[in-house]
Design an enzyme around this catalytic site. Structure first.
Site, PDB file in Angstrom:
ATOM      1  N   HIS A  11      11.225  46.320  60.354  1.00  0.00           N
ATOM      2  CA  HIS A  11      10.188  45.340  60.049  1.00  0.00           C
ATOM      3  C   HIS A  11      10.475  44.089  60.869  1.00  0.00           C
ATOM      4  O   HIS A  11      11.540  43.487  60.719  1.00  0.00           O
ATOM      5  CB  HIS A  11      10.182  45.032  58.555  1.00  0.00           C
ATOM      6  CG  HIS A  11       9.890  46.244  57.730  1.00  0.00           C
ATOM      7  ND1 HIS A  11      10.862  47.191  57.457  1.00  0.00           N
ATOM      8  CD2 HIS A  11       8.754  46.671  57.145  1.00  0.00           C
ATOM      9  CE1 HIS A  11      10.322  48.151  56.735  1.00  0.00           C
ATOM     10  NE2 HIS A  11       9.038  47.862  56.527  1.00  0.00           N
ATOM     11  N   ASP A  52       8.904  55.829  53.310  1.00  0.00           N
ATOM     12  CA  ASP A  52       8.329  54.610  53.866  1.00  0.00           C
ATOM     13  C   ASP A  52       9.136  53.373  53.474  1.00  0.00           C
ATOM     14  O   ASP A  52      10.251  53.473  52.943  1.00  0.00           O
ATOM     15  CB  ASP A  52       6.853  54.482  53.478  1.00  0.00           C
ATOM     16  CG  ASP A  52       6.638  54.194  51.995  1.00  0.00           C
ATOM     17  OD1 ASP A  52       7.619  53.955  51.252  1.00  0.00           O
ATOM     18  OD2 ASP A  52       5.468  54.196  51.573  1.00  0.00           O
ATOM     19  N   SER A  53       8.572  52.205  53.715  1.00  0.00           N
ATOM     20  CA  SER A  53       9.252  50.937  53.433  1.00  0.00           C
ATOM     21  C   SER A  53       9.642  50.787  51.972  1.00  0.00           C
ATOM     22  O   SER A  53      10.603  50.100  51.643  1.00  0.00           O
ATOM     23  CB  SER A  53       8.352  49.764  53.826  1.00  0.00           C
ATOM     24  OG  SER A  53       7.984  49.857  55.170  1.00  0.00           O
TER      25      SER A  53
END
Length: 186
Positions: free
Chosen positions: A58, A101-102
């Protein structure tokens, strides 16, 4: 304003309108090529591929630290695909992959990828690529509603092993994610 300025403005606008017409005329040709490449890759694959997610990152400039501290950046998972190299040396692939995922929730993605490929060294096994992927994904935080994706692709590889990557654009605290995986061709 004198007449020559009006002529210049009219000419500029006219040229732009002609260009737009050409873009729409070429859109049918482009879509036909796109469909044919997908069909050929599905019907005549040269390789079967194994996908192993490697990293999500990110972009720190686009997130609050407390958010990035909570995010998963180790996207374990996997996937499979079919691929081929065309007569120009470009890569075409169909794939399906699932990864964490995140939020550490499963995210599936499936689609078509294309990369223009360069072999800048005397050793033809080394290759670089730039292209795109078009597909569908689904996320837990969107109730797994299918979402279309159109993202850039880049890669560096040697022989049957390729490190492939994309960047998911976004806004502050949303998107702006680098995602990369290993692709092994068999």
């Amino acid at each position: 304003m004198n007449v020559s300025k009006y002529v210049a403005i009219f000419s500029f606008v006219f040229i732009q309108l002609i260009s737009v017409g050409k873009v729409f005329a070429n859109a049918d040709e482009w879509m036909t090529t796109f469909r044919e490449n997908i069909a050929q890759t599905r019907q005549q694959p040269e390789h079967y591929d194994l996908y192993i997610p490697a990293i999500t990152w990110h972009a720190r400039f686009a997130y609050d630290k407390e958010k990035t501290d909570r995010y998963n950046e180790r996207p374990w998972g996997g996937g499979f695909g079919l691929s081929r190299w065309d007569e120009k040396g470009n890569w075409h692939g169909l794939y399906a992959m699932a990864f964490k995922d995140s939020w550490n929730k499963w995210e599936p993605i499936a689609g078509y990828g294309w990369e223009s490929t360069w072999r800048p060294l005397a050793d033809e096994n080394f290759h670089l690529g730039l292209g795109f992927t078009a597909g569908v994904t689904a996320r837990d935080n969107w109730n797994y509603i299918p979402l279309p994706v159109l993202l850039p692709l880049a890669s560096v590889g040697y022989g049957p092993v390729t490190f492939q990557m994309t960047y998911i654009p976004g806004t502050y605290n949303n998107g702006n994610v680098y995602f990369a995986w290993m692709r092994f061709q068999f």
